[in-house]
Design a protein around this motif. Structure first.
Motif, PDB file in Angstrom:
ATOM      1  N   ASP A   1      57.063   8.238  48.900  1.00 45.08           N
ATOM      2  CA  ASP A   1      58.404   7.656  49.036  1.00 45.08           C
ATOM      3  C   ASP A   1      59.247   8.344  50.105  1.00 45.08           C
ATOM      4  OD1 ASP A   1      60.389   9.255  46.399  1.00 45.08           O
ATOM      5  OD2 ASP A   1      58.878  10.067  47.764  1.00 45.08           O
ATOM      6  N   SER A   2      58.675   9.306  50.799  1.00 45.92           N
ATOM      7  CA  SER A   2      59.390   9.979  51.871  1.00 45.92           C
ATOM      8  C   SER A   2      58.393  10.407  52.939  1.00 45.92           C
ATOM      9  CB  SER A   2      60.162  11.189  51.335  1.00 45.92           C
ATOM     10  OG  SER A   2      59.273  12.073  50.670  1.00 45.92           O
ATOM     11  N   GLN A   3      58.904  10.717  54.111  1.00 44.85           N
ATOM     12  CA  GLN A   3      58.007  11.118  55.190  1.00 44.85           C
ATOM     13  C   GLN A   3      57.512  12.537  54.971  1.00 44.85           C
ATOM     14  OE1 GLN A   3      60.401  10.475  58.715  1.00 44.85           O
ATOM     15  NE2 GLN A   3      59.644   8.378  58.929  1.00 44.85           N
ATOM     16  N   VAL A   4      56.224  12.728  55.113  1.00 43.56           N
ATOM     17  CA  VAL A   4      55.623  14.045  54.911  1.00 43.56           C
ATOM     18  C   VAL A   4      54.676  14.353  56.059  1.00 43.56           C
ATOM     19  CG1 VAL A   4      55.829  14.043  52.404  1.00 43.56           C
ATOM     20  CG2 VAL A   4      53.791  13.068  53.463  1.00 43.56           C
ATOM     21  N   THR A   5      54.574  15.616  56.379  1.00 39.48           N
ATOM     22  CA  THR A   5      53.717  16.023  57.478  1.00 39.48           C
ATOM     23  C   THR A   5      52.251  15.978  57.081  1.00 39.48           C
ATOM     24  OG1 THR A   5      55.466  17.474  58.260  1.00 39.48           O
ATOM     25  CG2 THR A   5      53.257  17.872  59.121  1.00 39.48           C
TER      26      THR A   5
ATOM     27  N   ILE B   1      39.055   8.728  56.544  1.00 35.60           N
ATOM     28  CA  ILE B   1      40.469   8.801  56.158  1.00 35.60           C
ATOM     29  C   ILE B   1      41.308   8.225  57.284  1.00 35.60           C
ATOM     30  CG2 ILE B   1      42.403  10.410  55.842  1.00 35.60           C
ATOM     31  CD1 ILE B   1      40.436  12.251  54.348  1.00 35.60           C
ATOM     32  N   SER B   2      42.319   7.470  56.912  1.00 31.75           N
ATOM     33  CA  SER B   2      43.302   7.023  57.885  1.00 31.75           C
ATOM     34  C   SER B   2      44.660   7.591  57.531  1.00 31.75           C
ATOM     35  CB  SER B   2      43.368   5.481  57.931  1.00 31.75           C
ATOM     36  OG  SER B   2      44.110   4.984  56.827  1.00 31.75           O
ATOM     37  N   ARG B   3      45.480   7.797  58.548  1.00 34.20           N
ATOM     38  CA  ARG B   3      46.853   8.298  58.340  1.00 34.20           C
ATOM     39  C   ARG B   3      47.720   7.644  59.406  1.00 34.20           C
ATOM     40  NH1 ARG B   3      50.062  12.934  56.871  1.00 34.20           N
ATOM     41  NH2 ARG B   3      51.967  11.778  56.400  1.00 34.20           N
ATOM     42  N   PRO B   4      48.037   6.372  59.214  1.00 41.10           N
ATOM     43  CA  PRO B   4      48.731   5.618  60.269  1.00 41.10           C
ATOM     44  C   PRO B   4      50.198   5.994  60.439  1.00 41.10           C
ATOM     45  CG  PRO B   4      48.466   4.279  58.298  1.00 41.10           C
ATOM     46  CD  PRO B   4      47.683   5.528  58.074  1.00 41.10           C
ATOM     47  N   ASN B   5      50.832   6.535  59.410  1.00 47.48           N
ATOM     48  CA  ASN B   5      52.241   6.918  59.529  1.00 47.48           C
ATOM     49  C   ASN B   5      52.529   8.058  58.561  1.00 47.48           C
ATOM     50  OD1 ASN B   5      52.927   5.756  56.896  1.00 47.48           O
ATOM     51  ND2 ASN B   5      52.668   3.769  57.898  1.00 47.48           N
ATOM     52  N   LEU B   6      53.793   8.448  58.477  1.00 48.62           N
ATOM     53  CA  LEU B   6      54.164   9.643  57.710  1.00 48.62           C
ATOM     54  C   LEU B   6      54.294   9.384  56.209  1.00 48.62           C
ATOM     55  CD1 LEU B   6      56.758  11.234  60.157  1.00 48.62           C
ATOM     56  CD2 LEU B   6      54.492  12.111  59.579  1.00 48.62           C
ATOM     57  N   THR B   7      54.090   8.149  55.760  1.00 49.83           N
ATOM     58  CA  THR B   7      54.230   7.861  54.330  1.00 49.83           C
ATOM     59  C   THR B   7      52.973   7.265  53.701  1.00 49.83           C
ATOM     60  OG1 THR B   7      55.073   5.617  54.725  1.00 49.83           O
ATOM     61  CG2 THR B   7      56.708   7.410  54.616  1.00 49.83           C
ATOM     62  N   PHE B   8      51.898   7.154  54.445  1.00 46.20           N
ATOM     63  CA  PHE B   8      50.751   6.400  53.938  1.00 46.20           C
ATOM     64  C   PHE B   8      49.441   7.002  54.426  1.00 46.20           C
ATOM     65  CE2 PHE B   8      49.021   2.649  52.040  1.00 46.20           C
ATOM     66  CZ  PHE B   8      47.929   2.262  52.800  1.00 46.20           C
ATOM     67  N   SER B   9      48.426   6.926  53.548  1.00 48.52           N
ATOM     68  CA  SER B   9      47.084   7.352  53.926  1.00 48.52           C
ATOM     69  C   SER B   9      46.069   6.583  53.087  1.00 48.52           C
ATOM     70  CB  SER B   9      46.900   8.849  53.691  1.00 48.52           C
ATOM     71  OG  SER B   9      45.582   9.267  54.014  1.00 48.52           O
ATOM     72  N   THR B  10      44.876   6.429  53.619  1.00 50.34           N
ATOM     73  CA  THR B  10      43.785   5.839  52.841  1.00 50.34           C
ATOM     74  C   THR B  10      42.569   6.745  52.900  1.00 50.34           C
ATOM     75  OG1 THR B  10      42.797   4.551  54.649  1.00 50.34           O
ATOM     76  CG2 THR B  10      44.561   3.490  53.373  1.00 50.34           C
ATOM     77  N   LEU B  11      41.823   6.738  51.809  1.00 54.53           N
ATOM     78  CA  LEU B  11      40.536   7.418  51.726  1.00 54.53           C
ATOM     79  C   LEU B  11      39.505   6.365  51.342  1.00 54.53           C
ATOM     80  CD1 LEU B  11      38.753  10.099  51.370  1.00 54.53           C
ATOM     81  CD2 LEU B  11      39.271   9.831  48.936  1.00 54.53           C
TER      82      LEU B  11
ATOM     83  N   TYR C   1      39.954  10.512  42.167  1.00 53.96           N
ATOM     84  CA  TYR C   1      40.364  10.879  43.518  1.00 53.96           C
ATOM     85  C   TYR C   1      41.889  10.930  43.535  1.00 53.96           C
ATOM     86  CZ  TYR C   1      35.545  10.138  44.848  1.00 53.96           C
ATOM     87  OH  TYR C   1      34.172  10.234  44.937  1.00 53.96           O
ATOM     88  N   LEU C   2      42.406  12.061  43.990  1.00 52.89           N
ATOM     89  CA  LEU C   2      43.855  12.261  43.997  1.00 52.89           C
ATOM     90  C   LEU C   2      44.344  12.586  45.392  1.00 52.89           C
ATOM     91  CD1 LEU C   2      42.661  14.164  41.281  1.00 52.89           C
ATOM     92  CD2 LEU C   2      45.014  13.649  40.687  1.00 52.89           C
ATOM     93  N   CYS C   3      45.483  12.010  45.718  1.00 47.69           N
ATOM     94  CA  CYS C   3      46.130  12.428  46.954  1.00 47.69           C
ATOM     95  C   CYS C   3      47.323  13.301  46.598  1.00 47.69           C
ATOM     96  CB  CYS C   3      46.547  11.243  47.806  1.00 47.69           C
ATOM     97  SG  CYS C   3      47.890  10.260  47.146  1.00 47.69           S
ATOM     98  N   SER C   4      47.679  14.146  47.515  1.00 52.40           N
ATOM     99  CA  SER C   4      48.844  14.989  47.303  1.00 52.40           C
ATOM    100  C   SER C   4      49.566  15.178  48.630  1.00 52.40           C
ATOM    101  CB  SER C   4      48.454  16.349  46.710  1.00 52.40           C
ATOM    102  OG  SER C   4      47.809  17.156  47.674  1.00 52.40           O
ATOM    103  N   VAL C   5      50.814  15.587  48.533  1.00 44.73           N
ATOM    104  CA  VAL C   5      51.604  15.842  49.717  1.00 44.73           C
ATOM    105  C   VAL C   5      52.247  17.191  49.609  1.00 44.73           C
ATOM    106  CG1 VAL C   5      52.033  13.390  50.039  1.00 44.73           C
ATOM    107  CG2 VAL C   5      53.727  14.795  48.845  1.00 44.73           C
ATOM    108  N   GLU C   6      52.517  17.761  50.732  1.00 42.93           N
ATOM    109  CA  GLU C   6      53.150  19.076  50.782  1.00 42.93           C
ATOM    110  C   GLU C   6      54.589  18.912  51.241  1.00 42.93           C
ATOM    111  OE1 GLU C   6      51.308  23.114  52.276  1.00 42.93           O
ATOM    112  OE2 GLU C   6      52.232  22.059  53.960  1.00 42.93           O
ATOM    113  N   GLY C   7      55.497  19.118  50.307  1.00 46.50           N
ATOM    114  CA  GLY C   7      56.900  19.079  50.671  1.00 46.50           C
ATOM    115  C   GLY C   7      57.410  17.680  50.936  1.00 46.50           C
TER     116      GLY C   7
END
Lengths: 113, 117
Positions: B26-30, B68-78, B91-97
């Protein structure tokens, strides 16, 4: 490879009792974190303790860190049935991508009423 | 903290097929991370995905098997490719900060429970 090793692997207690879980790790860390997982669902972050800290509190949770022994403990006081879950420690280390979390095998806590 | 959703929440697949798992924040993450949790086991990091660059894979995991794709700062696919029963895991995704400034805490999605027959 796994970094943290928790003990015990399983712990059964009565409501109101305290639960202590221990975690040991092998290499230098930036911080150590504890997570809870209910019934194979997503992980909930509980508490983070940095490598220069020795003790931290959050509500009924108390975490200690001994970097000389490469170990940490999580104490849950006055346990409740809702605390029944698996608890994992995770150590944050630097890898080529940045910072990675290396998880231990976990402790399964069962609190009966 | 960040709110993370994953799709699908669970799936049953036939061996030899592929499944793509989506992770939305729900927010932009690096940085975004993908983990695997085999039955009764702990979590193992598969790869780290930064927006605009190739994902970095941990030992034992390769891009051909887990693209893995990471097209933008709020979304990824595995994607789990050419599946076998041994791929049955959560399978879990996580974000840092949150935001573009990373923090030390990682927040996890609810996981995708995959069963391969």
């Amino acid at each position: 490879s796994q970094q943290g090793e928790e003990d015990p692997q399983a712990l059964s207690i009565q409501e109101g009792e305290n639960a202590t879980m221990n975690c040991s790790y092998k290499t230098s860390i930036n911080n150590l974190q504890w997570y809870r997982q209910n019934s194979g669902r997503g992980l909930v972050h509980l508490i983070l303790i940095r490598s220069n800290e020795r003790e931290k509190h959050s509500g009924r949770l108390r975490v200690t860190l001994d970097t000389s022994k490469k170990s940490s403990s999580l104490l849950i006081t006055a346990s409740r049935a809702a605390d029944t879950a698996s608890y994992f420690c995770a150590t944050a280390i630097d890898n080529q991508a940045g910072t990675a979390l290396i998880f231990g095998k976990g402790t399964t806590l069962s609190v009966s009423s | 903290s960040a709110v993370i959703s994953q799709k699908p929440s669970r799936d049953i697949c036939q061996r030899g097929t592929s499944l793509t798992i989506q992770c939305q924040v729900d927010s932009q993450v690096t940085m975004m991370f993908w983990y695997r949790q085999q039955p009764g086991q702990s979590l193992t990091l598969i790869a780290t995905a930064n927006q605009g660059s190739e994902a970095t894979y941990e030992s034992g995991f390769v891009i051909d098997k887990f693209p893995i794709s990471r097209p933008n700062l709020t979304f990824s696919t595995l994607t789990v490719s050419n599946m076998s029963p041994e791929d049955s895991s959560i399978y879990l995704c996580s974000v840092e900060g949150t935001g573009t400034t990373s923090t030390d805490t990682q927040y996890f999605g609810p996981g995708t429970r995959l069963t391969v027959l």
